[in-house]
Write a protein that holds these residues in place. Structure first.
Motif, PDB file in Angstrom:
ATOM      1  N   LEU A 247       0.983  -0.976  -0.099  1.00 11.73           N
ATOM      2  CA  LEU A 247      -0.098  -0.128   0.047  1.00 11.73           C
ATOM      3  C   LEU A 247       0.853   1.246   0.058  1.00 11.73           C
ATOM      4  O   LEU A 247       1.818   1.173   0.670  1.00 11.73           O
ATOM      5  N   VAL A 248       0.417   2.420  -0.516  1.00 17.46           N
ATOM      6  CA  VAL A 248       1.127   3.517  -0.619  1.00 17.46           C
ATOM      7  C   VAL A 248       0.394   4.805   0.060  1.00 17.46           C
ATOM      8  O   VAL A 248      -0.859   4.853  -0.200  1.00 17.46           O
ATOM      9  N   THR A 249       0.980   5.200   0.956  1.00  9.80           N
ATOM     10  CA  THR A 249       0.336   6.478   1.627  1.00  9.80           C
ATOM     11  C   THR A 249       0.464   7.873   0.981  1.00  9.80           C
ATOM     12  O   THR A 249       1.557   7.982   0.220  1.00  9.80           O
ATOM     13  N   LYS A 250      -0.418   8.616   1.401  1.00  4.66           N
ATOM     14  CA  LYS A 250      -0.419  10.204   0.812  1.00  4.66           C
ATOM     15  C   LYS A 250       0.922  10.472   1.130  1.00  4.66           C
ATOM     16  O   LYS A 250       1.444  11.430   0.302  1.00  4.66           O
ATOM     17  N   ASP A 251       1.702  10.416   2.383  1.00  5.66           N
ATOM     18  CA  ASP A 251       2.860  11.114   2.823  1.00  5.66           C
ATOM     19  C   ASP A 251       4.098  10.201   2.368  1.00  5.66           C
ATOM     20  O   ASP A 251       5.254  10.396   2.908  1.00  5.66           O
ATOM     21  N   GLY A 252       3.898   9.114   1.342  1.00  5.25           N
ATOM     22  CA  GLY A 252       5.054   8.447   0.922  1.00  5.25           C
ATOM     23  C   GLY A 252       5.380   7.381   1.576  1.00  5.25           C
ATOM     24  O   GLY A 252       6.599   6.998   1.106  1.00  5.25           O
ATOM     25  N   GLU A 253       4.900   6.564   2.235  1.00  4.44           N
ATOM     26  CA  GLU A 253       5.202   5.417   2.977  1.00  4.44           C
ATOM     27  C   GLU A 253       4.790   4.355   1.927  1.00  4.44           C
ATOM     28  O   GLU A 253       3.746   4.195   1.384  1.00  4.44           O
ATOM     29  N   LEU A 254       5.824   3.429   1.846  1.00  2.00           N
ATOM     30  CA  LEU A 254       5.386   2.065   1.062  1.00  2.00           C
ATOM     31  C   LEU A 254       5.249   0.968   2.259  1.00  2.00           C
ATOM     32  O   LEU A 254       6.068   0.593   2.814  1.00  2.00           O
ATOM     33  N   LEU A 255       3.956   0.740   2.361  1.00  3.51           N
ATOM     34  CA  LEU A 255       3.473   0.111   3.453  1.00  3.51           C
ATOM     35  C   LEU A 255       3.345  -1.564   3.251  1.00  3.51           C
ATOM     36  O   LEU A 255       2.514  -1.986   2.065  1.00  3.51           O
ATOM     37  N   THR A 256       3.855  -2.529   4.076  1.00  5.58           N
ATOM     38  CA  THR A 256       3.475  -4.015   3.505  1.00  5.58           C
ATOM     39  C   THR A 256       3.707  -4.391   4.899  1.00  5.58           C
ATOM     40  O   THR A 256       4.465  -4.596   5.725  1.00  5.58           O
ATOM     41  N   PRO A 257       3.047  -5.811   4.940  1.00  3.94           N
ATOM     42  CA  PRO A 257       2.973  -6.610   6.300  1.00  3.94           C
ATOM     43  C   PRO A 257       4.331  -7.428   6.321  1.00  3.94           C
ATOM     44  O   PRO A 257       5.023  -7.706   5.199  1.00  3.94           O
ATOM     45  N   PRO A 258       5.071  -7.786   7.328  1.00  4.49           N
ATOM     46  CA  PRO A 258       6.348  -8.028   7.490  1.00  4.49           C
ATOM     47  C   PRO A 258       6.071  -9.657   7.167  1.00  4.49           C
ATOM     48  O   PRO A 258       5.084 -10.298   7.505  1.00  4.49           O
ATOM     49  N   VAL A 259       7.328 -10.314   6.603  1.00  9.83           N
ATOM     50  CA  VAL A 259       7.303 -11.700   6.282  1.00  9.83           C
ATOM     51  C   VAL A 259       7.319 -12.335   7.650  1.00  9.83           C
ATOM     52  O   VAL A 259       7.454 -11.893   8.666  1.00  9.83           O
ATOM     53  N   SER A 260       6.307 -13.572   7.665  1.00 10.30           N
ATOM     54  CA  SER A 260       6.261 -14.406   8.785  1.00 10.30           C
ATOM     55  C   SER A 260       6.329 -15.795   8.625  1.00 10.30           C
ATOM     56  O   SER A 260       6.538 -16.116   7.088  1.00 10.30           O
ATOM     57  N   VAL A 284       8.108   0.685   4.961  1.00 16.15           N
ATOM     58  CA  VAL A 284       7.558   0.305   6.229  1.00 16.15           C
ATOM     59  C   VAL A 284       7.204  -0.959   6.310  1.00 16.15           C
ATOM     60  O   VAL A 284       5.924  -1.178   5.645  1.00 16.15           O
ATOM     61  N   GLU A 285       7.424  -1.908   7.106  1.00 18.87           N
ATOM     62  CA  GLU A 285       6.971  -3.139   7.286  1.00 18.87           C
ATOM     63  C   GLU A 285       6.343  -3.529   8.630  1.00 18.87           C
ATOM     64  O   GLU A 285       7.162  -3.405   9.689  1.00 18.87           O
ATOM     65  N   ARG A 286       5.058  -3.491   8.727  1.00 15.74           N
ATOM     66  CA  ARG A 286       4.570  -3.774   9.967  1.00 15.74           C
ATOM     67  C   ARG A 286       3.108  -4.312   9.805  1.00 15.74           C
ATOM     68  O   ARG A 286       2.595  -4.031   8.537  1.00 15.74           O
ATOM     69  N   PRO A 287       2.489  -4.961  10.773  1.00  9.04           N
ATOM     70  CA  PRO A 287       1.364  -5.517  10.636  1.00  9.04           C
ATOM     71  C   PRO A 287       0.278  -4.441  10.218  1.00  9.04           C
ATOM     72  O   PRO A 287       0.235  -3.444  10.768  1.00  9.04           O
ATOM     73  N   ILE A 288      -0.855  -4.861   9.402  1.00 12.01           N
ATOM     74  CA  ILE A 288      -1.793  -3.855   9.065  1.00 12.01           C
ATOM     75  C   ILE A 288      -2.949  -4.446   8.952  1.00 12.01           C
ATOM     76  O   ILE A 288      -3.264  -5.718   8.371  1.00 12.01           O
ATOM     77  N   GLU A 289      -4.015  -3.767   9.655  1.00 11.81           N
ATOM     78  CA  GLU A 289      -5.204  -4.375   9.545  1.00 11.81           C
ATOM     79  C   GLU A 289      -6.170  -4.074   8.523  1.00 11.81           C
ATOM     80  O   GLU A 289      -5.811  -3.089   7.818  1.00 11.81           O
ATOM     81  N   VAL A 290      -7.049  -5.048   8.322  1.00 15.60           N
ATOM     82  CA  VAL A 290      -7.913  -4.699   7.054  1.00 15.60           C
ATOM     83  C   VAL A 290      -8.552  -3.394   7.197  1.00 15.60           C
ATOM     84  O   VAL A 290      -8.710  -2.488   6.462  1.00 15.60           O
ATOM     85  N   ALA A 291      -9.028  -3.272   8.346  1.00 10.13           N
ATOM     86  CA  ALA A 291      -9.952  -2.085   8.922  1.00 10.13           C
ATOM     87  C   ALA A 291      -9.020  -0.698   8.548  1.00 10.13           C
ATOM     88  O   ALA A 291      -9.499   0.219   8.248  1.00 10.13           O
ATOM     89  N   GLU A 292      -7.612  -0.721   8.818  1.00 12.43           N
ATOM     90  CA  GLU A 292      -6.866   0.285   8.496  1.00 12.43           C
ATOM     91  C   GLU A 292      -6.821   0.705   7.012  1.00 12.43           C
ATOM     92  O   GLU A 292      -6.975   1.638   6.621  1.00 12.43           O
ATOM     93  N   TRP A 293      -6.582  -0.238   6.238  1.00 12.64           N
ATOM     94  CA  TRP A 293      -6.827  -0.162   4.619  1.00 12.64           C
ATOM     95  C   TRP A 293      -8.133   0.600   4.440  1.00 12.64           C
ATOM     96  O   TRP A 293      -8.282   1.657   3.534  1.00 12.64           O
ATOM     97  N   ARG A 294      -9.236   0.085   5.102  1.00  7.62           N
ATOM     98  CA  ARG A 294     -10.743   0.340   4.685  1.00  7.62           C
ATOM     99  C   ARG A 294     -10.740   2.048   5.157  1.00  7.62           C
ATOM    100  O   ARG A 294     -11.136   3.074   4.450  1.00  7.62           O
TER     101      ARG A 294
END
Ligand SMILES: *Cc1c(COP(=O)(O)O)cnc(C)c1O
Length: 365
Positions: A247-260, A284-294
């Motif tokens: 996912l890409v945020t407005k302020d330029g973060e490239l977000l993805t869940p960490p590998v596990s 940025v690699e961190r857990p992302i909730e579906v709700a956060e995307w929504r």
């Protein structure tokens, strides 16, 4: 590294026929004239390294792989550069990964130098099967599929004492014919592809078999791909059946869940994270909730979404559909998405210099 013995096909594909295939290869439909093979037995270890004519395998009906799915595979591509030479992308990552997968599936470890040589020897012999791109929009390649199967004929349940490793090669056209269009993704709630302690991180056929029912569900909802969430809580985004999510945020973060244990460590994913800073993006690699995307898509903070993997490179996501709601990401691919895509492709096709050691030469023209 062990030398691969070459046993050439007596009746290679006629050049005119091969040319016809290369002009419209599709994906995974046609195969080059040869394949690499290495045999493993408990007594001899890996032996009989060879490149042989492509053709059907002879397997005993009791072969373990047919019953218990003891199998792992890899996927990488050979690219033809402008001077005619043929290269591949970070193959040592695939070599390391097939061994992580093999360990999980109780298959033997393959020497990483032999993995590389199995690819080099095949592509070098079948280099005429590597398509030549017409221009920079022509994403043609020779897709390479290494795989390892439990071939012992024995119905008892234990790790096989006999294993065969092969590499086959398939000319591939642009994954998207007619331009890059965002796809719709189905958020499956019932079906899980992996969980804690499972095989999600391993590239094995079983994971794909476990995801097919959800693909049918997706198709019924007009979606081309499936998004999986964590098995324990169905709260966190994991990945698609065969691609990682970004996912890409407005302020330029490239977000993805960490590998596990549940998420496969994609070479494309890792490479994009490494390329992000030079494009002004913060990985940025961190857990992302579906709700956060929504929620953050609705508020305009998450502005782009895409899936990434070797076969399709980057697939922009236009919608995430669930049975209760739809997250709309727009009908056009995002700017960062397309920038990442062209940056990666330029490196792979030799149009731009990539980080040291990413491209490995397989054959001269
Ligand atoms: C192969 C694969 C990917 C993508 O990995 P790449 O190395 O980028 O091709 C992602 N998820 C799964 C489940 C895969 O099998």
């Amino acid at each position: 590294m062990t030398e691969f013995q070459l046993r050439k096909r007596q009746d290679p594909t006629a050049p005119a026929l091969r040319q016809a295939v290369l002009e419209n290869p599709g994906f995974g439909e046609y195969f080059s004239d040869h394949m690499s093979h290495v045999r493993y037995t408990q007594d001899q270890g890996w032996h009989a390294h060879e490149v042989i004519p492509y053709g059907p395998l002879t397997l005993d009906p009791a072969a373990a792989v047919l019953h218990y799915a003891q199998e792992v595979f890899e996927g990488l591509k050979a690219y033809r550069h402008a001077d005619g030479s043929v290269w591949t992308f970070r193959p040592e990552r695939n070599a390391a990964r097939i061994n992580r997968s093999a360990e999980r599936l109780a298959l033997p470890q393959l020497d990483e130098a032999d993995f590389l040589e199995s690819i080099r020897a095949l592509v070098s012999l079948d280099r005429d099967w590597v398509p030549t791109p017409a221009d920079s929009a022509d994403e043609v390649s020779l897709y390479l599929r290494p795989f390892m199967i439990a071939s012992e004929s024995f119905l008892g349940v234990r790790a096989s004492h006999e294993v065969d490793y092969y590499v086959i090669a398939s000319p591939a056209g642009a994954y998207f014919s007619g331009g890059i269009k965002p796809v719709s993704i189905w958020l499956t709630e019932k079906v899980k592809r992996s969980g804690q302690g499972g095989t999600g991180f391993a590239k094995c056929g079983g994971n794909y078999a476990a995801s097919l029912a959800a693909s049918a569900e997706a198709a019924d909802s007009g979606c081309q791909q499936v998004m999986f969430t964590d098995a324990a809580t169905s709260t966190y985004l994991e990945e698609l059946g065969g691609m990682n999510l970004m996912l890409v945020t407005k302020d330029g973060e490239l977000l993805t869940p960490p590998v596990s244990e549940a998420i496969l460590d994609g070479v494309t994913r890792r490479s994009l994270l490494e390329l992000a800073p030079q494009l002004g993006l913060t990985p940025v690699e961190r857990p992302i909730e579906v709700a956060e995307w929504r929620d953050r898509a609705a508020s305009g903070e998450i502005v782009e979404a895409f899936a990434c993997g070797t076969a399709a490179v980057i697939t922009p996501i236009g919608q995430l559909k669930s049975k209760d709601y739809t997250i709309d990401m727009g009908e056009e691919p995002g700017e960062a998405t397309m920038k990442l895509r062209s940056t990666l492709l330029d490196i792979q096709y030799g149009r731009a210099e990539g980080p040291e050691g990413w491209m490995v030469k397989l054959a001269e023209s």
